[in-house]
Design an enzyme around this catalytic site. Sequence first.
Site, short mmCIF file in Angstrom:
data_model
loop_
_atom_site.label_atom_id
_atom_site.label_comp_id
_atom_site.label_asym_id
_atom_site.label_seq_id
_atom_site.Cartn_x
_atom_site.Cartn_y
_atom_site.Cartn_z
CD1 TRP A 10 10.23 -6.34 -5.75
CD2 TRP A 10 11.01 -7.70 -7.34
NE1 TRP A 10 11.44 -6.83 -5.32
CE2 TRP A 10 11.92 -7.67 -6.28
CE3 TRP A 10 11.30 -8.50 -8.46
CZ2 TRP A 10 13.11 -8.40 -6.30
CZ3 TRP A 10 12.46 -9.23 -8.48
CH2 TRP A 10 13.37 -9.19 -7.42
CG HIS A 94 -1.85 -4.14 -4.27
ND1 HIS A 94 -2.09 -3.04 -5.07
CD2 HIS A 94 -0.74 -3.85 -3.56
CE1 HIS A 94 -1.15 -2.13 -4.83
NE2 HIS A 94 -0.32 -2.60 -3.93
CB SER A 213 4.82 6.96 -0.53
OG SER A 213 4.10 7.12 -1.75
N GLY A 234 6.50 -0.80 -2.23
CA GLY A 234 6.40 -0.92 -3.68
C GLY A 234 7.66 -0.42 -4.35
N GLY A 235 7.61 0.80 -4.87
CA GLY A 235 8.71 1.36 -5.66
C GLY A 235 10.09 1.19 -5.04
#
Length: 257
Positions: A10, A94, A213, A234-235
């Site tokens: 997140w 990361h 992505s 992620g997103g």
Amino acid sequence: MRTPVVAGNWKMHGTVEEARHRVWDMLQPLQELSGVERVICPPFTALLAVANMLMGTDIRLGAQNMHWATEGAFTGEISPRMVAEFAQYVIVGHSERRKFFGETDETVRKKVRAALDHDLTPIICVGETIGERETGLTDRVVHQQVLTALADCSPEEASRVIIAYEPVWAIGTGLTPTPEEANRVHREVIRATLAARFGEATARQVRVLYGGSVKPHNAPGFFAQPDIDGALVGGASLDPQAFVAIVRAAAEAKGTK
Ligand code: 13P
């Protein structure tokens, strides 16, 4: 057979209340996809609240970072002992930590050691920058990142880590390598490095995730690749429906559903 893993990172998003809502919206469908190891990595402040919500489920919790020392005068840091109170996983190295907070292969090595010492599964991030890709350095960079991260591990310990190949240029950009390109790095660089250092058996056991992505529409293509064992998202992990769709794609592609 390697159990697929889908982890949601997140990053620095949301309050505790928002974390509760997000988990609430994905909890039921996620529980039905038990063939995939599902890991949620909220910010530190939400770990306790999310841990309470996940209690009694087989959905796991991860932190996004930690220090390597068990305790000490490190203002603002969180130790592996503290993380292990709530979480079973920890993201290490990361690219945003490397880029903005000075993390190096050497600090990643210490954190991997500390994670294993506290029974945490490290999700170790590796990947090349756009400049490294364009100058043909991808394989060398990723090889070195894997080698240093695992320098202090026995073959048995190495077999328990998770490696996430996240090309830096693919993170948050909507750009991705093709599934075939990602699979090539997984097989010819990451698994080959593991095999040379720890032996074939270990190389076959380690879960190697793709990150950068990953969305519901492109996830099936990545998961169809034999050396891609899941995703670090992620997103899209901030959107419960999208995250569940990605986990479902992993279950379907890997035959666990
Ligand atoms: P995005 O899925 O937003 O590109 O982020 C990937 C990532 O950095 C996961 O750790």
